[in-house]
Design a protein around this motif. Structure first.
Motif, PDB file in Angstrom:
ATOM      1  N   MET A  78     -39.865 -24.422 -43.254  1.00  0.00           N
ATOM      2  CA  MET A  78     -39.118 -24.869 -42.383  1.00  0.00           C
ATOM      3  C   MET A  78     -38.190 -23.392 -42.602  1.00  0.00           C
ATOM      4  O   MET A  78     -38.187 -23.280 -43.392  1.00  0.00           O
ATOM      5  CB  MET A  78     -37.930 -25.778 -43.315  1.00  0.00           C
ATOM      6  N   LYS A  79     -36.993 -23.503 -41.269  1.00  0.00           N
ATOM      7  CA  LYS A  79     -36.661 -21.885 -40.831  1.00  0.00           C
ATOM      8  C   LYS A  79     -35.111 -22.059 -42.185  1.00  0.00           C
ATOM      9  O   LYS A  79     -34.515 -23.420 -42.891  1.00  0.00           O
ATOM     10  CB  LYS A  79     -35.820 -21.814 -39.675  1.00  0.00           C
ATOM     11  N   PRO A  80     -34.964 -21.330 -42.314  1.00  0.00           N
ATOM     12  CA  PRO A  80     -33.614 -21.410 -43.167  1.00  0.00           C
ATOM     13  C   PRO A  80     -32.138 -21.204 -42.565  1.00  0.00           C
ATOM     14  O   PRO A  80     -32.040 -20.498 -41.294  1.00  0.00           O
ATOM     15  CB  PRO A  80     -33.594 -20.234 -44.255  1.00  0.00           C
ATOM     16  N   ILE A  81     -31.712 -22.527 -42.015  1.00  0.00           N
ATOM     17  CA  ILE A  81     -30.638 -22.204 -41.498  1.00  0.00           C
ATOM     18  C   ILE A  81     -29.291 -22.732 -41.875  1.00  0.00           C
ATOM     19  O   ILE A  81     -29.327 -23.595 -43.191  1.00  0.00           O
ATOM     20  CB  ILE A  81     -30.967 -24.194 -40.692  1.00  0.00           C
ATOM     21  N   PRO A  82     -27.976 -21.733 -42.040  1.00  0.00           N
ATOM     22  CA  PRO A  82     -26.465 -21.621 -42.851  1.00  0.00           C
ATOM     23  C   PRO A  82     -25.962 -23.276 -42.340  1.00  0.00           C
ATOM     24  O   PRO A  82     -26.172 -23.544 -41.784  1.00  0.00           O
ATOM     25  CB  PRO A  82     -25.741 -20.674 -42.451  1.00  0.00           C
TER      26      PRO A  82
ATOM     27  N   THR B 100     -35.200 -30.185 -30.143  1.00  0.00           N
ATOM     28  CA  THR B 100     -36.134 -30.681 -29.857  1.00  0.00           C
ATOM     29  C   THR B 100     -36.540 -31.994 -29.349  1.00  0.00           C
ATOM     30  O   THR B 100     -38.183 -31.538 -30.650  1.00  0.00           O
ATOM     31  CB  THR B 100     -36.961 -29.772 -28.405  1.00  0.00           C
ATOM     32  N   GLY B 101     -36.837 -32.989 -29.242  1.00  0.00           N
ATOM     33  CA  GLY B 101     -37.597 -34.217 -29.882  1.00  0.00           C
ATOM     34  C   GLY B 101     -38.005 -35.619 -29.154  1.00  0.00           C
ATOM     35  O   GLY B 101     -36.888 -35.672 -27.683  1.00  0.00           O
ATOM     36  N   ILE B 102     -38.219 -36.096 -29.625  1.00  0.00           N
ATOM     37  CA  ILE B 102     -38.420 -37.924 -28.967  1.00  0.00           C
ATOM     38  C   ILE B 102     -37.662 -38.270 -30.326  1.00  0.00           C
ATOM     39  O   ILE B 102     -37.278 -38.872 -31.233  1.00  0.00           O
ATOM     40  CB  ILE B 102     -39.502 -38.671 -29.031  1.00  0.00           C
ATOM     41  N   CYS B 103     -35.494 -39.573 -29.565  1.00  0.00           N
ATOM     42  CA  CYS B 103     -35.002 -39.933 -30.000  1.00  0.00           C
ATOM     43  C   CYS B 103     -35.769 -41.153 -30.346  1.00  0.00           C
ATOM     44  O   CYS B 103     -35.919 -41.697 -29.823  1.00  0.00           O
ATOM     45  CB  CYS B 103     -33.789 -39.927 -29.722  1.00  0.00           C
ATOM     46  N   ILE B 104     -35.501 -41.845 -31.424  1.00  0.00           N
ATOM     47  CA  ILE B 104     -35.971 -43.134 -32.009  1.00  0.00           C
ATOM     48  C   ILE B 104     -34.505 -44.356 -32.437  1.00  0.00           C
ATOM     49  O   ILE B 104     -34.420 -43.690 -33.548  1.00  0.00           O
ATOM     50  CB  ILE B 104     -36.813 -43.454 -32.651  1.00  0.00           C
ATOM     51  N   THR B 105     -34.251 -44.947 -31.529  1.00  0.00           N
ATOM     52  CA  THR B 105     -32.927 -46.014 -32.616  1.00  0.00           C
ATOM     53  C   THR B 105     -33.616 -46.796 -33.470  1.00  0.00           C
ATOM     54  O   THR B 105     -34.845 -47.796 -32.412  1.00  0.00           O
ATOM     55  CB  THR B 105     -31.766 -45.584 -31.492  1.00  0.00           C
ATOM     56  N   GLU B 106     -32.668 -47.220 -34.186  1.00  0.00           N
ATOM     57  CA  GLU B 106     -33.620 -48.420 -34.917  1.00  0.00           C
ATOM     58  C   GLU B 106     -32.766 -50.076 -34.244  1.00  0.00           C
ATOM     59  O   GLU B 106     -33.048 -50.883 -35.059  1.00  0.00           O
ATOM     60  CB  GLU B 106     -32.836 -48.117 -36.877  1.00  0.00           C
ATOM     61  N   ASP B 107     -31.371 -49.436 -34.045  1.00  0.00           N
ATOM     62  CA  ASP B 107     -30.986 -50.596 -33.187  1.00  0.00           C
ATOM     63  C   ASP B 107     -30.170 -50.400 -31.802  1.00  0.00           C
ATOM     64  O   ASP B 107     -29.833 -49.221 -31.933  1.00  0.00           O
ATOM     65  CB  ASP B 107     -29.446 -50.893 -33.754  1.00  0.00           C
ATOM     66  N   ALA B 108     -31.142 -51.322 -31.099  1.00  0.00           N
ATOM     67  CA  ALA B 108     -30.249 -51.181 -29.422  1.00  0.00           C
ATOM     68  C   ALA B 108     -28.873 -51.309 -28.917  1.00  0.00           C
ATOM     69  O   ALA B 108     -29.131 -51.523 -27.745  1.00  0.00           O
ATOM     70  CB  ALA B 108     -31.424 -51.888 -28.197  1.00  0.00           C
TER      71      ALA B 108
ATOM     72  N   ILE C 145     -35.765 -38.401 -35.318  1.00  0.00           N
ATOM     73  CA  ILE C 145     -36.430 -37.798 -34.154  1.00  0.00           C
ATOM     74  C   ILE C 145     -37.310 -37.299 -34.446  1.00  0.00           C
ATOM     75  O   ILE C 145     -37.515 -36.528 -35.430  1.00  0.00           O
ATOM     76  CB  ILE C 145     -34.859 -36.547 -34.288  1.00  0.00           C
ATOM     77  N   LEU C 146     -38.482 -38.019 -33.963  1.00  0.00           N
ATOM     78  CA  LEU C 146     -39.739 -37.036 -33.937  1.00  0.00           C
ATOM     79  C   LEU C 146     -39.730 -35.093 -32.993  1.00  0.00           C
ATOM     80  O   LEU C 146     -39.477 -35.326 -32.139  1.00  0.00           O
ATOM     81  CB  LEU C 146     -40.702 -37.945 -33.166  1.00  0.00           C
ATOM     82  N   MET C 147     -40.306 -34.327 -34.084  1.00  0.00           N
ATOM     83  CA  MET C 147     -40.454 -32.848 -33.480  1.00  0.00           C
ATOM     84  C   MET C 147     -42.082 -32.693 -33.829  1.00  0.00           C
ATOM     85  O   MET C 147     -42.086 -33.052 -34.606  1.00  0.00           O
ATOM     86  CB  MET C 147     -39.700 -32.520 -33.940  1.00  0.00           C
ATOM     87  N   ARG C 148     -42.377 -31.894 -33.162  1.00  0.00           N
ATOM     88  CA  ARG C 148     -43.466 -31.281 -33.042  1.00  0.00           C
ATOM     89  C   ARG C 148     -43.904 -30.177 -34.244  1.00  0.00           C
ATOM     90  O   ARG C 148     -45.375 -30.317 -35.168  1.00  0.00           O
ATOM     91  CB  ARG C 148     -44.121 -30.775 -31.989  1.00  0.00           C
ATOM     92  N   SER C 149     -43.018 -29.077 -34.244  1.00  0.00           N
ATOM     93  CA  SER C 149     -43.074 -28.206 -34.738  1.00  0.00           C
ATOM     94  C   SER C 149     -41.425 -28.086 -35.970  1.00  0.00           C
ATOM     95  O   SER C 149     -41.170 -28.344 -34.411  1.00  0.00           O
ATOM     96  CB  SER C 149     -43.927 -27.870 -34.736  1.00  0.00           C
ATOM     97  N   PHE C 150     -41.695 -27.384 -36.880  1.00  0.00           N
ATOM     98  CA  PHE C 150     -40.121 -26.544 -36.890  1.00  0.00           C
ATOM     99  C   PHE C 150     -39.678 -25.066 -35.660  1.00  0.00           C
ATOM    100  O   PHE C 150     -38.958 -25.508 -35.640  1.00  0.00           O
ATOM    101  CB  PHE C 150     -40.422 -26.173 -37.760  1.00  0.00           C
ATOM    102  N   ASP C 151     -40.897 -25.200 -34.909  1.00  0.00           N
ATOM    103  CA  ASP C 151     -39.962 -24.886 -34.044  1.00  0.00           C
ATOM    104  C   ASP C 151     -39.100 -24.900 -32.966  1.00  0.00           C
ATOM    105  O   ASP C 151     -37.955 -24.835 -31.828  1.00  0.00           O
ATOM    106  CB  ASP C 151     -41.520 -24.072 -33.084  1.00  0.00           C
ATOM    107  N   ASP C 152     -39.199 -26.959 -32.930  1.00  0.00           N
ATOM    108  CA  ASP C 152     -38.160 -27.344 -32.346  1.00  0.00           C
ATOM    109  C   ASP C 152     -36.224 -26.876 -32.574  1.00  0.00           C
ATOM    110  O   ASP C 152     -36.002 -27.882 -32.258  1.00  0.00           O
ATOM    111  CB  ASP C 152     -38.913 -28.354 -32.225  1.00  0.00           C
TER     112      ASP C 152
END
Length: 67
Positions: A1-5, A13-21, A32-39
């Motif tokens: 994973m990238k170091p983020i301060p 960037t990814g797909i957001c899935i809520t647990e309650d509608a 949030i589902l991501m393909r890779s850390f580049d997202d």
């Protein structure tokens, strides 16, 4: 994973899935589902005005003024 301060603004960037509608129940937990850390990209770095830097400047001014 990238170091983020801590305090940086990021763009994810990814797909957001809520647990309650129903958003009227208050805060809605989500995943949030991501393909890779580049997202994950840093949009803005953390501000230089923070507690740690303030203490460093105050310590430096104290040393300079006591000399």
């Amino acid at each position: 994973m990238k170091p983020i301060p801590i305090g940086s603004r990021v763009r994810v960037t990814g797909i957001c899935i809520t647990e309650d509608a129903n958003p009227f129940n208050g805060q809605v937990p989500f995943e949030i589902l991501m393909r890779s850390f580049d997202d994950i990209s840093v949009v803005a770095r953390a501000s230089l005005v923070n507690t740690r830097n303030l203490l460093l400047v105050l310590g430096l001014l104290l040393v300079v003024s006591s000399a």
